[in-house]
Design an enzyme around this catalytic site. Structure first.
Site, mmCIF file in Angstrom:
data_model
loop_
_atom_site.group_PDB
_atom_site.id
_atom_site.type_symbol
_atom_site.label_atom_id
_atom_site.label_comp_id
_atom_site.label_asym_id
_atom_site.label_seq_id
_atom_site.Cartn_x
_atom_site.Cartn_y
_atom_site.Cartn_z
ATOM 1 N N ARG A 57 54.860 -9.806 -7.219
ATOM 2 C CA ARG A 57 54.433 -9.277 -8.515
ATOM 3 C C ARG A 57 52.913 -9.191 -8.646
ATOM 4 O O ARG A 57 52.401 -8.636 -9.620
ATOM 5 C CB ARG A 57 55.007 -10.135 -9.644
ATOM 6 C CG ARG A 57 56.516 -10.053 -9.742
ATOM 7 C CD ARG A 57 57.019 -10.315 -11.136
ATOM 8 N NE ARG A 57 56.660 -11.659 -11.615
ATOM 9 C CZ ARG A 57 57.032 -12.136 -12.795
ATOM 10 N NH1 ARG A 57 57.764 -11.408 -13.603
ATOM 11 N NH2 ARG A 57 56.679 -13.357 -13.166
ATOM 12 N N GLY A 58 52.199 -9.721 -7.687
ATOM 13 C CA GLY A 58 50.747 -9.605 -7.694
ATOM 14 C C GLY A 58 50.299 -8.232 -7.234
ATOM 15 O O GLY A 58 51.111 -7.386 -6.839
ATOM 16 N N LEU A 87 48.092 -13.113 4.599
ATOM 17 C CA LEU A 87 46.981 -12.381 4.013
ATOM 18 C C LEU A 87 45.911 -13.346 3.527
ATOM 19 O O LEU A 87 46.171 -14.212 2.691
ATOM 20 C CB LEU A 87 47.459 -11.498 2.857
ATOM 21 C CG LEU A 87 48.236 -10.277 3.348
ATOM 22 C CD1 LEU A 87 49.687 -10.350 2.932
ATOM 23 C CD2 LEU A 87 47.600 -8.997 2.849
ATOM 24 N N GLY A 88 44.729 -13.192 4.060
ATOM 25 C CA GLY A 88 43.602 -14.049 3.701
ATOM 26 C C GLY A 88 42.636 -13.343 2.778
ATOM 27 O O GLY A 88 43.024 -12.610 1.877
ATOM 28 N N SER A 89 41.350 -13.550 3.020
ATOM 29 C CA SER A 89 40.313 -13.000 2.155
ATOM 30 C C SER A 89 39.000 -12.954 2.920
ATOM 31 O O SER A 89 38.754 -13.775 3.804
ATOM 32 C CB SER A 89 40.156 -13.864 0.902
ATOM 33 O OG SER A 89 38.940 -13.602 0.251
ATOM 34 N N SER A 90 38.141 -12.019 2.544
ATOM 35 C CA SER A 90 36.837 -11.907 3.205
ATOM 36 C C SER A 90 35.942 -13.106 2.929
ATOM 37 O O SER A 90 34.936 -13.310 3.610
ATOM 38 C CB SER A 90 36.128 -10.625 2.767
ATOM 39 O OG SER A 90 35.926 -10.623 1.368
ATOM 40 N N CYS A 91 36.304 -13.939 1.938
ATOM 41 C CA CYS A 91 35.481 -15.101 1.617
ATOM 42 C C CYS A 91 35.564 -16.187 2.688
ATOM 43 O O CYS A 91 34.854 -17.193 2.601
ATOM 44 C CB CYS A 91 35.840 -15.662 0.260
ATOM 45 S SG CYS A 91 37.427 -16.532 0.215
ATOM 46 N N TYR A 102 38.880 -22.223 -1.940
ATOM 47 C CA TYR A 102 39.798 -21.113 -1.633
ATOM 48 C C TYR A 102 39.620 -20.667 -0.187
ATOM 49 O O TYR A 102 40.595 -20.439 0.535
ATOM 50 C CB TYR A 102 39.536 -19.952 -2.590
ATOM 51 C CG TYR A 102 40.447 -18.763 -2.398
ATOM 52 C CD1 TYR A 102 41.779 -18.816 -2.793
ATOM 53 C CD2 TYR A 102 39.972 -17.582 -1.844
ATOM 54 C CE1 TYR A 102 42.622 -17.723 -2.627
ATOM 55 C CE2 TYR A 102 40.803 -16.481 -1.677
ATOM 56 C CZ TYR A 102 42.130 -16.561 -2.065
ATOM 57 O OH TYR A 102 42.960 -15.478 -1.891
ATOM 58 N N LYS A 135 42.320 -20.619 3.007
ATOM 59 C CA LYS A 135 42.653 -19.423 3.774
ATOM 60 C C LYS A 135 42.345 -19.597 5.264
ATOM 61 O O LYS A 135 43.090 -19.112 6.124
ATOM 62 C CB LYS A 135 41.906 -18.213 3.200
ATOM 63 C CG LYS A 135 42.440 -17.759 1.847
ATOM 64 C CD LYS A 135 43.906 -17.343 1.951
ATOM 65 C CE LYS A 135 44.462 -16.818 0.645
ATOM 66 N NZ LYS A 135 45.883 -16.430 0.760
ATOM 67 N N THR A 183 39.227 -6.994 2.439
ATOM 68 C CA THR A 183 37.993 -7.037 1.668
ATOM 69 C C THR A 183 38.347 -7.147 0.183
ATOM 70 O O THR A 183 39.502 -7.372 -0.172
ATOM 71 C CB THR A 183 37.146 -5.782 1.942
ATOM 72 O OG1 THR A 183 35.860 -5.946 1.353
ATOM 73 C CG2 THR A 183 37.815 -4.521 1.412
ATOM 74 N N HIS A 197 38.307 -10.740 -10.957
ATOM 75 C CA HIS A 197 37.231 -10.389 -10.043
ATOM 76 C C HIS A 197 36.313 -9.351 -10.694
ATOM 77 O O HIS A 197 36.604 -8.817 -11.760
ATOM 78 C CB HIS A 197 37.808 -9.847 -8.730
ATOM 79 C CG HIS A 197 38.483 -10.895 -7.908
ATOM 80 N ND1 HIS A 197 39.845 -11.131 -7.953
ATOM 81 C CD2 HIS A 197 37.986 -11.794 -7.016
ATOM 82 C CE1 HIS A 197 40.148 -12.117 -7.123
ATOM 83 N NE2 HIS A 197 39.048 -12.531 -6.543
ATOM 84 N N TRP A 254 27.052 -9.642 -15.132
ATOM 85 C CA TRP A 254 26.640 -10.933 -14.589
ATOM 86 C C TRP A 254 25.781 -10.762 -13.339
ATOM 87 O O TRP A 254 26.074 -9.929 -12.475
ATOM 88 C CB TRP A 254 27.866 -11.760 -14.237
ATOM 89 C CG TRP A 254 28.463 -12.444 -15.421
ATOM 90 C CD1 TRP A 254 28.383 -12.057 -16.727
ATOM 91 C CD2 TRP A 254 29.230 -13.641 -15.407
ATOM 92 N NE1 TRP A 254 29.050 -12.933 -17.526
ATOM 93 C CE2 TRP A 254 29.586 -13.922 -16.755
ATOM 94 C CE3 TRP A 254 29.654 -14.504 -14.409
ATOM 95 C CZ2 TRP A 254 30.344 -15.035 -17.112
ATOM 96 C CZ3 TRP A 254 30.421 -15.606 -14.754
ATOM 97 C CH2 TRP A 254 30.755 -15.869 -16.095
#
Length: 314
Positions: A13-14, A106-110, A137, A141, A165, A180, A203
């Protein structure tokens, strides 16, 4: 993946999971397993164990995670580390025990060091310090990547990892505190237009550079890699193009039709100066993104005003 294969999408659902679901349906897959967080708490080891033993999925897309922007990452540091570790540990281990044919994490660019050379190559992982605001986080990951690699090395599991990304698109999170930057700006500009504000506060300095990929393009890449990639190393997924936060804000301002000014609040954190993915590995495999930013922003904004997004209201 066989058309009749049983495919489990964790986090359907995300934004990412729902995009993968739509992609699989378009490709003719109908035996897709899903559970909402109310139906299955992925942090609970026993519940995940029971689910895998009952359903026995053939393939798994691990898109479930606790996610958020700078404020959420920095505020809920323990939650982000513990809950993400619990989710991925439970699913990856049960995928091994229940002989899942292939899993995609699934990870993240961070995950990459804050001051890593640009663009970010896959082999820059663990070569420097992380960005402090999202370190918990990122550590979770990184642990997921290494867990997939460890199960491959020790047990021969075909578990692969992809690092998207920054993403945006249908079903994005527009929460005023936990979203985000791109969806946060869409909400800000839309509210400013409706309320006839003279200016919108952005910001930070507006100078950091970011790359953005439409979530349905990520789903297309995930499907491609699930069919064609079976190696240990992680794969970056992105556009290979970036822009400043200021230019992003100007693009969103134009799409929404806001006519006021931009005011940059330099007292707020900028985060990592730049995060551009090196996608030469993915391009070499034969995949490239299809949706440019201007088209993607228009699609995302249309989804926002239609009310299809999640957590739009505080």
């Amino acid at each position: 993946m066989e058309k009749n294969a049983k495919i489990y999408i964790a986090g359907h659902r995300g934004m990412v999971g729902s995009a993968i679901y739509r992609k699989l349906e378009r490709e003719g897959y109908s035996n897709i397993i899903t559970r909402t967080s109310l139906e299955l708490d992925l942090r609970n080891q026993q519940l995940v164990t029971d689910f895998f033993e009952q359903e026995k999925p053939d393939y798994v897309f691990l898109a479930a995670a606790k996610v958020g922007g700078i404020v959420a990452n920095n505020t809920y540091r323990a939650d982000f580390l513990y809950e993400n570790l619990a989710i991925q540990n439970n699913i990856i281990h049960q995928s091994y025990l229940n002989k899942v044919k292939k899993l995609m994490f699934l990870g993240s660019s961070c995950i990459y060091p804050k001051l890593a050379p640009q663009p970010l190559k896959e082999d820059y992982l663990l070569t420097g310090l992380l960005e402090e605001t999202n370190e918990p986080y990122a550590i979770a990951k990184i642990a997921g990547i290494k867990l997939c690699e460890a199960y491959r090395a020790q047990y021969g599991c075909n578990f692969i990892s992809v690092m998207p990304t920054n993403l945006y698109g249908y079903n994005d999170n527009y929460h005023p505190e936990n979203s985000h930057v791109l969806p946060a700006l869409i909400r800000k500009f839309d509210e400013a237009k409706k309320n006839n504000y003279d200016a919108v506060e952005i910001w930070g300095s507006g100078k950091p550079m970011r790359e953005f990929l439409f979530a349905d393009d990520l789903a297309d890449a995930c499907f491609f890699l699930m069919q064609n990639y079976n190696e240990a190393g992680l794969v970056n997924v992105g556009t290979g193009e970036d822009l400043t936060i200021k230019d992003l804000a100007l693009s969103i301002k134009e799409v929404i039709g806001f006519e006021g000014e931009l005011k940059f609040n330099a007292s707020k954190p900028d985060g990592t100066p730049r995060k551009l993915m090196d996608v030469s590995k993915l391009h070499g495999l034969g995949w490239k993104h299809k949706t440019d930013l201007s088209k993607g922003l228009a699609l995302a904004y249309a989804d926002y005003i239609s009310g299809n997004e999640i957590m739009k209201t505080a």
